[in-house]
Design a protein around this motif. Structure first.
Motif, short mmCIF file in Angstrom:
data_model
loop_
_atom_site.label_atom_id
_atom_site.label_comp_id
_atom_site.label_asym_id
_atom_site.label_seq_id
_atom_site.Cartn_x
_atom_site.Cartn_y
_atom_site.Cartn_z
N UNK A 41 0.94 -1.25 -0.17
CA UNK A 41 -0.12 0.01 0.09
C UNK A 41 0.86 1.21 -0.09
N UNK A 42 0.76 1.93 -1.04
CA UNK A 42 1.83 3.17 -1.26
C UNK A 42 0.58 4.30 -1.61
N UNK A 43 0.04 5.03 -0.98
CA UNK A 43 -0.93 5.95 -1.34
C UNK A 43 -0.42 7.24 -1.75
N UNK A 44 0.87 7.54 -1.37
CA UNK A 44 1.47 8.66 -1.98
C UNK A 44 1.19 9.97 -0.83
N UNK A 45 2.14 10.89 -0.94
CA UNK A 45 1.99 11.93 0.03
C UNK A 45 0.74 12.78 0.03
N UNK A 46 0.09 13.12 -1.36
CA UNK A 46 -0.92 13.74 -1.59
C UNK A 46 -2.20 13.32 -1.03
N UNK A 47 -2.34 11.85 -1.01
CA UNK A 47 -3.46 11.19 -0.43
C UNK A 47 -3.37 11.12 1.28
N UNK A 48 -2.29 10.96 1.49
CA UNK A 48 -2.02 10.73 3.08
C UNK A 48 -2.36 12.27 3.53
N UNK A 49 -1.71 13.26 2.91
CA UNK A 49 -2.12 14.74 3.40
C UNK A 49 -3.64 15.10 3.38
N UNK A 50 -4.22 14.54 2.20
CA UNK A 50 -5.71 15.21 2.33
C UNK A 50 -6.39 14.33 3.39
N UNK A 51 -5.97 12.81 3.46
CA UNK A 51 -6.54 12.11 4.67
C UNK A 51 -6.35 12.66 5.93
N UNK A 52 -5.06 13.35 5.99
CA UNK A 52 -4.53 13.81 7.54
C UNK A 52 -5.42 15.21 7.55
N UNK A 53 -5.72 15.94 6.53
CA UNK A 53 -6.39 17.14 6.86
C UNK A 53 -7.81 16.93 7.06
N UNK A 54 -8.25 15.96 6.55
CA UNK A 54 -9.77 15.68 6.87
C UNK A 54 -9.89 15.17 8.27
N UNK A 55 -8.79 14.38 8.88
CA UNK A 55 -9.08 14.19 10.10
C UNK A 55 -8.86 15.22 11.14
N UNK A 56 -7.95 16.19 10.56
CA UNK A 56 -7.93 17.25 11.67
C UNK A 56 -8.83 18.15 11.62
N UNK A 104 -16.31 8.62 4.19
CA UNK A 104 -16.15 7.74 2.78
C UNK A 104 -15.65 9.04 1.97
N UNK A 105 -14.42 8.29 1.41
CA UNK A 105 -13.62 9.34 0.68
C UNK A 105 -12.95 8.48 -0.46
N UNK A 106 -12.48 9.04 -1.62
CA UNK A 106 -11.51 8.66 -2.40
C UNK A 106 -10.17 8.49 -1.99
N UNK A 107 -9.57 7.30 -2.09
CA UNK A 107 -8.35 6.91 -1.82
C UNK A 107 -7.64 6.03 -2.73
N UNK A 108 -6.53 6.46 -3.37
CA UNK A 108 -6.07 5.78 -4.46
C UNK A 108 -6.92 5.41 -5.41
N UNK A 109 -7.70 6.07 -5.72
CA UNK A 109 -8.79 5.91 -6.99
C UNK A 109 -9.78 4.98 -6.52
N UNK A 110 -9.90 4.54 -5.31
CA UNK A 110 -11.01 3.79 -4.92
C UNK A 110 -11.65 4.23 -3.81
N UNK A 111 -12.97 4.13 -3.79
CA UNK A 111 -14.19 4.66 -2.95
C UNK A 111 -14.05 3.78 -1.74
N UNK A 112 -13.78 4.28 -0.52
CA UNK A 112 -13.01 3.63 0.62
C UNK A 112 -14.01 4.38 1.94
#
Length: 616
Positions: free
Chosen positions: A234-249, A257-265
């Motif tokens: 699993x290598x989501x990339x820095x942009x995906x992790x940053x977006x996920x981190x921003x949402x959590x903060x 529910x959000x798009x992550x690595x092109x997949x709805x999760x």
């Protein structure tokens, strides 16, 4: 407008009911099941991450106990005070640390198979290392840059910090370092660092006990949003992790529910109170929705199968009902044409079988009756005409006969009186009697059905009284108290005078006395118009009254009674009046006789109220 057949209507109604029922049940079941499963999945994932986070915190706190044991050891603190070139003290304190570890820590260390290394590093560049296999008592020659980096990352209050790094380059990215600053033996300032490295892969085994699905995984982010642990492949990339981190903060909702690595999760996150890490569980929405998709597919399949089966049953049901009805309809059409067609009874015992049996029975009886009707129809028509003519003639003859049944003795006596007057004297009384007699005869012999009023009948009674007064040679007045508004009410011709004559013949057998009275009145009540004639004469005995009332009830007019060859006249005049009233107005009307022996009689002529025309 096009007519729809009964079969089409039944099929349409069945289709509508079944489709609505199946669709409503399917939609409601699917929506309710979806909501319930979504809630259960979210609840399950929250419970799952709560449990895993709790286990992770316990796991880290256990390492904290190990770190505290080393940090509080006096030999470790003394180790930080030795000089950079003092080999004796280095080996001495290293041996003491080794003995401490072997004697009191070994029993704990053996419990941590995932332990990677324990470091005791002083600011003078001396270090003591345990690599989970051996105690290495040697100088690691750590550069001041590495030590200074650790010192800058570790808080100065002596608290433990978790770092995504390793003191050894070959372990970088696979371990987490739990480090803290430790004061020297004099407790004056921080002189070194105690660090414990443990493998991330071993930490991930805590999550292996939790079922997060085939495509589910978890990862750990630090307070800055950097990945501390990512699952393999699993290598989501820095942009995906940053977006996920921003949402959590920024969002309070830790289930989203959000798009992550092109997949709805779907993501479920929890922040550890101990480590301040963000522990995140992720599962594909498609995998989470798989039970719901299965329910939807099953509902549609079962609904379609139910619909097809129900429509087939509806078709069979409608056909079983409509086939005999169509046959019955065709047979009834033939019956309308005169073709008496029977339907074969197929042994049905339900309502339709009973209907077919009744139809066959009806056809049989109708065919028999029609034969008789055709044979008797002409004769019946002839008989009906003859009966109508005979009935009309009978009524006409009966009416005329009744009208002519006037007392002939009165006319004979009147003529004799006139003759006597003519011989004895020449006076105006003769003229008066002749005129009265002429009016009476003219009024009596009329048989037409012209309207007769109460006033006409009273005038006829007046003429009768004129003649009667000359006959009895004394005056007698009749009291007429009829209200003026009733004088034009309709009556039957020659009904009032016979009643008055009957009173003179029977009520005063010993002659007219001064106290004798005849009173005529009329009233309307209870839908009747009643003309009442009453006297205070001898009255009628109870036996004769009952006989007379019985004859009035039975309408015995044509029967004549004879005694010793002579006709008896008692009550015939009253019966004449009674029958003529009934012939004009109906059987429910006529005379009503009331009498008390020795006190007088009361005769009531009952006719309908507000009668406009006299009819035969």
């Amino acid at each position: 407008m096009r007519k729809r057949s009964l079969s089409a209507q039944i099929f349409s109604y069945f289709l509508i009911v079944i489709v609505l029922s199946v669709a409503s049940l399917g939609v409601v079941s699917y929506l309710q099941s979806s909501r319930a499963l979504d809630g259960q999945v979210e609840q399950y994932m929250e419970q799952m991450i709560e449990g895993a986070a709790y286990q992770t915190d316990i796991y880290l706190q256990t390492y904290e106990l190990l770190s505290n044991a080393f940090s509080s050891n006096s030999d470790v603190r003394a180790f930080f005070e030795i000089g950079a070139e003092d080999s004796y003290e280095y080996y001495y304190y290293s041996d003491q640390i080794r003995r401490f570890a072997l004697s009191s820590v070994q029993s704990i260390v053996t419990l941590y198979k995932q332990l990677n290394a324990i470091y005791v590093v002083g600011q003078q560049g001396r270090a003591f290392i345990y690599d989970n296999q051996n105690f290495l008592i040697q100088d690691t020659n750590m550069v001041s840059e590495k030590y200074n980096q650790l010192m800058s990352l570790i808080p100065s209050n002596g608290k433990i910090v978790l770092l995504d790094m390793s003191l050894r380059p070959e372990d970088q990215g696979t371990v987490v370092t739990m480090a803290r600053k430790v004061r020297g033996a004099a407790y004056d300032e921080f002189k070194g660092i105690v660090a414990i490295e443990f493998k991330l892969q071993e930490l991930a085994k805590i999550w292996d006990r939790v079922n997060i699905g085939k495509e589910g995984y978890f990862f750990i982010l630090d307070e800055s949003g950097n990945a501390i642990y990512l699952p393999p492949n699993v290598n989501p990339g820095k942009d995906a992790l940053k977006e996920l981190s921003n949402h959590l903060s920024t969002s309070e909702n830790k289930v989203f529910t959000s798009k992550f690595n092109g997949e709805n999760r779907m993501f479920v996150a929890r922040k550890s109170d101990y480590s301040k890490w963000q522990l995140v569980v992720s599962m594909p929405v498609e995998e989470l929705r798989k039970p719901i998709s299965t329910i939807r597919t099953t509902t549609i399949a079962v609904g379609l199968a139910t619909l097809i089966l129900a429509l087939y049953l509806a078709y069979r049901f409608g056909r079983s009902i409509l086939a005999p009805i169509r046959e019955l309809k065709d047979s009834m059409r033939e019956t309308e044409k005169g073709n008496w067609q029977h339907i074969e009874e197929i042994g049905r015992t339900d309502e339709i079988g009973g209907l077919i049996h009744s139809y066959n029975l009806m056809v049989t009886r109708l065919s028999q009756m029609i034969d008789k009707v055709y044979a008797a129809e002409l004769q019946q028509q002839k008989d009906a005409l003859q009966i109508q003519e005979a009935e009309l003639e009978r009524h006409r003859a009966e009416f005329q006969t009744l009208q002519m049944q006037i007392n002939p003795h009165f006319l004979y006596n009147t003529l004799e009186t006139i003759n006597c007057y003519a011989i004895v004297q020449d006076s105006h009384e003769i003229t008066e009697m002749v005129e009265a007699m002429a009016f009476m005869l003219r009024y009596s012999i009329q048989t037409n059905l012209e309207e007769i009023t109460v006033a006409n009948e009273l005038n006829h009674v007046r003429n009768y009284m004129i003649i009667l007064q000359h006959r009895i040679d004394r005056e007698f007045e009749i009291d007429v108290i009829i209200p003026p508004n009733l004088l034009l009410e309709k009556m039957v011709r020659l009904t009032l005078q016979p009643v008055v004559e009957n009173i003179f013949q029977h009520a005063f057998p010993n002659g007219i006395e001064p106290h004798h009275v005849i009173r005529i009145d009329a009233v309307k009540k209870n839908g009747l118009f009643q003309v009442i004639v009453e006297d205070n004469g001898a009255g009628i005995s109870l036996e004769r009254l009952q006989a007379l009332q019985e004859r009035l009830k039975l309408n015995r007019l044509s029967e004549e009674e004879f005694a010793n060859g002579n006709r008896r006249r008692g009550g015939i005049g009253l019966m004449n009046v009674h029958r003529r009233i009934q012939m004009v107005f109906g059987e429910q009307y006529g005379l009503q006789v009331e009498s008390v022996w020795g006190q007088g009689s009361r005769i009531i002529l009952n006719m309908p109220e507000q009668s406009n025309h006299i009819k035969l």
